[in-house]
Scaffold this active site. Structure first.
Site, PDB file in Angstrom:
ATOM      1  N   GLY A 137     -10.807   4.449  -1.837  1.00 45.86           N
ATOM      2  CA  GLY A 137     -11.160   3.638  -3.006  1.00 45.86           C
ATOM      3  C   GLY A 137     -10.229   2.440  -3.156  1.00 45.86           C
ATOM      4  O   GLY A 137      -9.697   1.912  -2.182  1.00 45.86           O
ATOM      5  N   SER A 138      -9.991   2.055  -4.420  1.00 45.55           N
ATOM      6  CA  SER A 138      -9.346   0.766  -4.696  1.00 45.55           C
ATOM      7  C   SER A 138      -7.935   0.609  -4.138  1.00 45.55           C
ATOM      8  O   SER A 138      -7.465  -0.520  -3.985  1.00 45.55           O
ATOM      9  CB  SER A 138      -9.327   0.524  -6.200  1.00 45.55           C
ATOM     10  OG  SER A 138     -10.655   0.328  -6.624  1.00 45.55           O
ATOM     11  N   THR A 139      -7.237   1.716  -3.855  1.00 51.21           N
ATOM     12  CA  THR A 139      -5.889   1.570  -3.281  1.00 51.21           C
ATOM     13  C   THR A 139      -5.954   0.821  -1.950  1.00 51.21           C
ATOM     14  O   THR A 139      -4.979   0.226  -1.521  1.00 51.21           O
ATOM     15  CB  THR A 139      -5.224   2.945  -3.052  1.00 51.21           C
ATOM     16  OG1 THR A 139      -6.134   3.772  -2.323  1.00 51.21           O
ATOM     17  CG2 THR A 139      -4.883   3.628  -4.363  1.00 51.21           C
TER      18      THR A 139
END
Ligand SMILES: [Zn+2]
Length: 464
Positions: free
Chosen positions: A255-257
């Site tokens: 995801g966003s990491t």
């Protein structure tokens, strides 16, 4: 031995008791069976049956403590029943901290061979050699040589020194357990703490964990109460799952990491030169890619005009999709390769999984768009930790490690193991920009829940 400052795993002396049934006289068989079953808490009839076999040798009790064999020796002396009962020395692994760092340390089988974790990976260093008496004989079986017999004393195994900080490890395990229970994480969870300067893993924990002194006891009370009613294949499956080091053996969608990778490549390639240039990007709630509209998570109230720093703080998907398109598939895959996502980290444990990415030639615009904000591919937690450590190590790849030195048991000599570094993935200047933006994400952005005041203050004093 496996040591930190304290000893985490060591061998202690235990005993194995066997009988030679044919050497026990018929009149003594019942007395022997009665005493053995009493001392070692065995079923009398089964023990007697072993004593009545015609075999050369029957196992009675494996890896029992000296207190018990002392009782047996006293009884043997008192009764004069000595023939056919054997007490042999053996070793058993003991783990003073029980479940601490269980997935890293691993355990040994009944033959003292390492079966999991570092016990398996470093088995050749940790295990010693049993003492032996060898006789040199000629073809006719007659003893040759001076006295015909050589004796070699047992050799203790060497020790390995771990990078793990037992304080950090205990804290991590405690809060990981709390978080998994509070948030009902049915798949458990993992935490990795790594020193970016040398790759030392300071803590690596998975929940649930298990007691190293009883690795075959399941750690789930519901399962345990029903354990004997399960098929043995089910028992085995549950145990394998309990032993599984998810931080290195399981993959997940980051995801966003993963936007850190896209941001790194965009800055390094000169696509973004000023991370604080206001109005460089505009979020309208989504972006059209090859006829498909991909939404921002905040499509209902678009982020509007943003700098790169603001886009990372807002975790705005369209900005990173746009950057991914400008970087292009080929360059993007170069960065995946350099950050270590297309191969295993080769950490010193067995069972490491690889990542799951589409082959480069199968990646079209939509696929590149989803990769740019961390979706539709899978990586391991250890790969993610290594990527972040590389950014924090001024952009130079650093390999994760668990063992920092070995100690020779004979001489006491300690041999340090050097950290391993890879190539300069991004420049020091780019890494500083990324670190500064990461701080903003936590201090004011979407990562505010992870804000820790003392750490933010301390970073200001780091000499990057
Ligand atoms: Zn947005």
């Amino acid at each position: 031995m496996i040591v930190l400052g304290e000893i985490l795993a060591q061998s202690s002396t235990v005993y194995t008791v066997t009988v030679n049934p044919v050497k026990i006289s018929n009149e003594n068989k019942e007395k022997v069976a009665s005493k053995l079953s009493e001392i070692f808490e065995l079923d009398y009839n089964e023990t007697l049956e072993k004593g009545n076999q015609n075999d050369a040798i029957e196992n009675i009790a494996k890896k029992v403590d000296k207190e018990k064999t002392d009782l047996l020796r006293i009884w043997m002396d008192e009764t004069g029943i000595l023939d056919g009962i054997n007490i042999d020395e053996d070793t058993k692994r003991y783990y003073p901290y029980g479940s601490l760092a269980s997935h890293i340390i691993g355990f040994c089988g009944s033959d003292n061979q390492g079966l999991d974790g570092l016990e398996a990976k470093y088995d050749n260093i940790l295990s010693g050699e049993n003492g032996s008496i060898s006789k040199a004989q000629n073809a006719k079986g007659a003893t040759i040589g001076e006295d015909g017999e050589t004796y070699s004393s047992p050799i203790s195994g060497d020790s390995i020194v771990l990078s793990i900080d037992s304080n950090i490890q205990s804290i991590v395990e405690k809060y990981l357990e709390e978080a998994c229970i509070d948030n009902v994480c049915t798949d458990g969870g993992s935490i990795i703490v790594m020193n970016p300067k040398n790759g030392d893993i300071l803590a690596l924990a998975n929940y649930p964990n298990y007691n190293l002194n009883e690795p075959y006891t399941i750690n789930d009370t519901d399962l345990l109460s029903n354990w004997d009613n399960l098929e043995s294949s089910e028992n085995s499956e549950y145990l394998q799952a309990m032993w599984r080091n998810k931080a290195i053996s399981d993959t997940y969608e980051p995801g966003s990491t993963f936007k850190l990778v896209t941001a790194s490549a965009a800055i390094e390639e000169g696509i973004v030169t000023d991370i604080d240039k206001s109005g460089q990007f505009t979020c309208t709630g989504g972006i059209e890619i090859a006829g498909t509209r991909i939404k921002c998570w905040r499509y209902y109230r678009p982020h509007g005009s943003q700098s790169l720093r603001q886009a990372l703080m807002n975790s705005c998907n369209p900005v990173f999709i746009g950057l991914g398109q400008q970087i292009g598939v080929s360059k993007y895959y170069d960065y995946l390769e350099k950050f270590g996502f297309l191969q295993k980290t080769d950490i010193d444990l067995y069972g490491e999984a690889g990542s799951i990415f589409l082959a480069e030639d199968k990646v079209g615009p939509v696929e590149l768009a989803t990769i740019s904000f961390g979706q539709r591919f899978e990586v391991t937690p250890i790969q993610m930790a290594t990527m972040v450590a590389t950014i924090a190590n001024n952009g130079k790849y650093v390999k994760p490690r668990l063992v920092t030195a070995t100690i020779d048991s004979e001489t006491g000599r300690r041999t340090e193991i050097d950290p391993i570094y890879g190539e300069q993935v991004i420049s020091e200047e780019t890494s500083q920009k990324i670190l500064s933006m990461m701080e903003s994400v936590v201090s004011e952005g979407t990562g505010k829940n992870a804000r820790v005041e003392r750490i933010l203050n301390r970073r200001k004093n780091w000499n990057f």
